[in-house]
Motif scaffolding. Structure first.
Motif, PDB file in Angstrom:
ATOM      1  N   GLU A 219      77.445  22.068 -23.859  1.00 40.45           N
ATOM      2  CA  GLU A 219      77.589  22.744 -25.060  1.00 40.45           C
ATOM      3  C   GLU A 219      76.632  24.010 -24.690  1.00 40.45           C
ATOM      4  O   GLU A 219      77.308  25.227 -25.103  1.00 40.45           O
ATOM      5  CB  GLU A 219      76.870  22.137 -26.343  1.00 40.45           C
ATOM      6  N   ALA A 220      75.713  24.004 -23.909  1.00 42.86           N
ATOM      7  CA  ALA A 220      74.971  25.290 -23.432  1.00 42.86           C
ATOM      8  C   ALA A 220      75.760  26.094 -22.773  1.00 42.86           C
ATOM      9  O   ALA A 220      75.680  27.190 -22.752  1.00 42.86           O
ATOM     10  CB  ALA A 220      73.652  24.838 -22.861  1.00 42.86           C
ATOM     11  N   VAL A 221      76.465  25.483 -21.657  1.00 42.03           N
ATOM     12  CA  VAL A 221      77.337  26.340 -20.730  1.00 42.03           C
ATOM     13  C   VAL A 221      78.399  26.983 -21.688  1.00 42.03           C
ATOM     14  O   VAL A 221      78.849  28.174 -21.313  1.00 42.03           O
ATOM     15  CB  VAL A 221      77.909  25.370 -19.789  1.00 42.03           C
ATOM     16  N   ALA A 222      79.113  26.434 -22.538  1.00 46.73           N
ATOM     17  CA  ALA A 222      80.099  26.993 -23.438  1.00 46.73           C
ATOM     18  C   ALA A 222      79.482  28.057 -24.137  1.00 46.73           C
ATOM     19  O   ALA A 222      80.135  29.252 -24.637  1.00 46.73           O
ATOM     20  CB  ALA A 222      80.978  25.812 -24.182  1.00 46.73           C
TER      21      ALA A 222
ATOM     22  N   ARG B  56      80.769  32.035 -24.275  1.00 42.43           N
ATOM     23  CA  ARG B  56      81.339  32.519 -25.379  1.00 42.43           C
ATOM     24  C   ARG B  56      80.416  33.839 -25.691  1.00 42.43           C
ATOM     25  O   ARG B  56      81.195  35.016 -26.087  1.00 42.43           O
ATOM     26  CB  ARG B  56      81.089  31.735 -26.730  1.00 42.43           C
ATOM     27  N   SER B  57      79.028  33.706 -25.540  1.00 38.32           N
ATOM     28  CA  SER B  57      78.303  34.767 -26.176  1.00 38.32           C
ATOM     29  C   SER B  57      78.269  35.905 -25.161  1.00 38.32           C
ATOM     30  O   SER B  57      78.138  37.281 -25.503  1.00 38.32           O
ATOM     31  CB  SER B  57      76.912  34.234 -26.198  1.00 38.32           C
ATOM     32  N   THR B  58      78.596  35.720 -23.624  1.00 42.18           N
ATOM     33  CA  THR B  58      78.341  36.737 -22.644  1.00 42.18           C
ATOM     34  C   THR B  58      79.715  36.637 -21.620  1.00 42.18           C
ATOM     35  O   THR B  58      79.133  36.128 -20.626  1.00 42.18           O
ATOM     36  CB  THR B  58      76.849  36.684 -22.151  1.00 42.18           C
ATOM     37  N   PRO B  59      80.838  37.300 -21.979  1.00 42.75           N
ATOM     38  CA  PRO B  59      81.535  37.080 -21.092  1.00 42.75           C
ATOM     39  C   PRO B  59      81.375  37.617 -19.768  1.00 42.75           C
ATOM     40  O   PRO B  59      80.643  38.595 -19.727  1.00 42.75           O
ATOM     41  CB  PRO B  59      82.884  37.988 -21.717  1.00 42.75           C
ATOM     42  N   GLY B  60      81.748  36.947 -18.646  1.00 40.11           N
ATOM     43  CA  GLY B  60      81.476  37.391 -17.252  1.00 40.11           C
ATOM     44  C   GLY B  60      80.354  36.730 -16.697  1.00 40.11           C
ATOM     45  O   GLY B  60      79.895  37.291 -15.600  1.00 40.11           O
ATOM     46  N   VAL B  61      79.327  36.109 -17.713  1.00 40.94           N
ATOM     47  CA  VAL B  61      78.389  35.600 -16.945  1.00 40.94           C
ATOM     48  C   VAL B  61      78.699  34.480 -15.736  1.00 40.94           C
ATOM     49  O   VAL B  61      79.658  33.671 -16.155  1.00 40.94           O
ATOM     50  CB  VAL B  61      77.638  34.974 -18.074  1.00 40.94           C
ATOM     51  N   ARG B  62      77.919  34.375 -14.941  1.00 43.90           N
ATOM     52  CA  ARG B  62      78.232  33.388 -13.778  1.00 43.90           C
ATOM     53  C   ARG B  62      77.339  32.297 -14.002  1.00 43.90           C
ATOM     54  O   ARG B  62      75.913  32.392 -13.845  1.00 43.90           O
ATOM     55  CB  ARG B  62      77.960  33.909 -12.415  1.00 43.90           C
ATOM     56  N   VAL B  63      77.850  31.018 -14.589  1.00 43.85           N
ATOM     57  CA  VAL B  63      76.694  30.119 -15.256  1.00 43.85           C
ATOM     58  C   VAL B  63      77.063  28.691 -14.618  1.00 43.85           C
ATOM     59  O   VAL B  63      78.084  28.496 -13.989  1.00 43.85           O
ATOM     60  CB  VAL B  63      76.775  30.003 -16.682  1.00 43.85           C
ATOM     61  N   THR B  64      76.007  27.951 -14.392  1.00 41.03           N
ATOM     62  CA  THR B  64      76.125  26.551 -13.874  1.00 41.03           C
ATOM     63  C   THR B  64      75.057  25.910 -14.809  1.00 41.03           C
ATOM     64  O   THR B  64      74.245  26.277 -15.213  1.00 41.03           O
ATOM     65  CB  THR B  64      75.903  26.388 -12.269  1.00 41.03           C
ATOM     66  N   GLY B  65      75.460  24.579 -14.974  1.00 45.00           N
ATOM     67  CA  GLY B  65      74.704  23.525 -15.789  1.00 45.00           C
ATOM     68  C   GLY B  65      74.260  22.342 -14.976  1.00 45.00           C
ATOM     69  O   GLY B  65      74.936  21.969 -13.983  1.00 45.00           O
ATOM     70  N   GLN B  66      73.120  21.832 -15.161  1.00 43.94           N
ATOM     71  CA  GLN B  66      72.635  20.753 -14.326  1.00 43.94           C
ATOM     72  C   GLN B  66      71.641  20.016 -15.004  1.00 43.94           C
ATOM     73  O   GLN B  66      70.835  20.364 -15.960  1.00 43.94           O
ATOM     74  CB  GLN B  66      71.622  21.679 -13.198  1.00 43.94           C
ATOM     75  N   LEU B  67      71.880  18.684 -14.828  1.00 42.68           N
ATOM     76  CA  LEU B  67      70.946  17.616 -15.413  1.00 42.68           C
ATOM     77  C   LEU B  67      70.112  17.099 -14.033  1.00 42.68           C
ATOM     78  O   LEU B  67      70.220  16.984 -13.066  1.00 42.68           O
ATOM     79  CB  LEU B  67      71.634  16.409 -15.675  1.00 42.68           C
ATOM     80  N   VAL B  68      68.667  17.134 -14.555  1.00 39.10           N
ATOM     81  CA  VAL B  68      67.729  16.975 -13.722  1.00 39.10           C
ATOM     82  C   VAL B  68      66.812  15.645 -14.326  1.00 39.10           C
ATOM     83  O   VAL B  68      66.349  15.775 -15.312  1.00 39.10           O
ATOM     84  CB  VAL B  68      66.823  18.239 -13.447  1.00 39.10           C
TER      85      VAL B  68
END
Length: 278
Positions: free
Chosen positions: A60-63, A67-79
């Motif tokens: 949900e956070a990645v999505a 949505r809020s900032t097109p073009g952002v380079r984003v990765t999600g991680q569980l730690v």
């Protein structure tokens, strides 16, 4: 051998609305700094159902970031781990840590053991605390009190102002009548110590330092300060604690290298356009 990737903007999420507000702010910061956004959710593994819920939080956070900032380079991680320890470790190589305030203003006190307090107080990189749906227009508000920590905050504010192309309002709070001359000296020494500060105004404020800065933050794009002041050697200074709980603008707590030695007086070319005394 390829160059290492630039330090990312790291945002911690817990599945709350405040966490998603932090994601939106962090996404804008990452794009403006040309950095990757790394979304992190930290928890202790227990069973498959818990892992599934944690995965949904990250997804949900990645999505939200995309949505809020097109073009952002984003990765999600569980730690797997203790949240504040993980964030502090990631902060050693991060451009910035971003966290939500999780409605701190509604709590009767600021718990010293909270992830937010521990991260704001002990991080190796700047920590940005999100407030509300979106930062408003206005200057960068930098609070100074003559301490090395506040000078580091002013240097951070100077960089933020230059990057955003907005002025910096350098403020010092005089708590009692008769302290105006000493307050002006604090302001003069502060701006002299940070030569990269160019587009700025100085202002003396009067009243109790914490609440006065909270009121001033309502007119700021970002409020910048150090986690400890001239008279506080604890985890967080009393002013920083008040601002952390109640500030109206996103709040950036400065960390990093010490500020170089002060100059005796500001250069004429760097004198503020106005000195405001209410």
């Amino acid at each position: 051998m390829p160059d290492p990737s630039p330090s990312p903007v790291v945002v911690g999420v817990t599945g709350t609305a405040a966490g998603l507000a932090a994601v939106r702010l962090a996404a804008r910061e990452a794009v403006s700094r040309d950095r990757e956004l790394r979304i992190v959710h930290v928890f202790t593994w227990s069973h498959a159902r818990a892992r599934g819920a944690a995965t949904q939080i990250v997804d949900e956070a990645v999505a939200t970031a995309q949505r809020s900032t097109p073009g952002v380079r984003v990765t999600g991680q569980l730690v797997d781990g203790v949240p504040d320890r993980v964030l502090l470790r990631l902060g050693r190589t991060a451009e910035m840590l971003v966290l939500g305030d999780d409605d701190l203003a509604t709590t009767p006190w600021l718990p010293s053991g909270s992830v937010l307090v521990q991260t704001v107080a002990r991080a190796w990189c700047p920590v940005l605390v999100a407030r509300g749906p979106r930062p408003q227009a206005g200057p960068i508000l930098a609070a100074v009190d003559g301490s090395e920590c506040s000078l580091l905050g002013l240097r951070t504010a100077a960089g933020e102002g230059a990057r955003r192309n907005v002025p910096v309002l350098v403020a010092h709070v005089v708590e009692r009548p008769g302290g105006e001359d000493a307050g002006r000296e604090v302001l003069a020494r502060a701006v002299a110590a940070v030569p990269e500060l160019t587009d700025f105004t100085t202002k003396l404020l009067t009243g109790a330092a914490g609440p006065t800065l909270v009121r001033a933050s309502s007119r700021a794009r970002v409020t910048v300060l150090g986690p400890r002041g001239a008279h506080h050697a604890g985890l967080l200074g009393s002013v920083a604690r008040t601002v952390l709980r109640r500030a109206a603008s996103p709040t950036l707590f400065a960390h990093g290298s010490p500020v170089p030695g002060q100059r005796p007086a500001p250069d004429r070319e760097r004198e503020p356009s106005r000195v405001l005394i209410p």
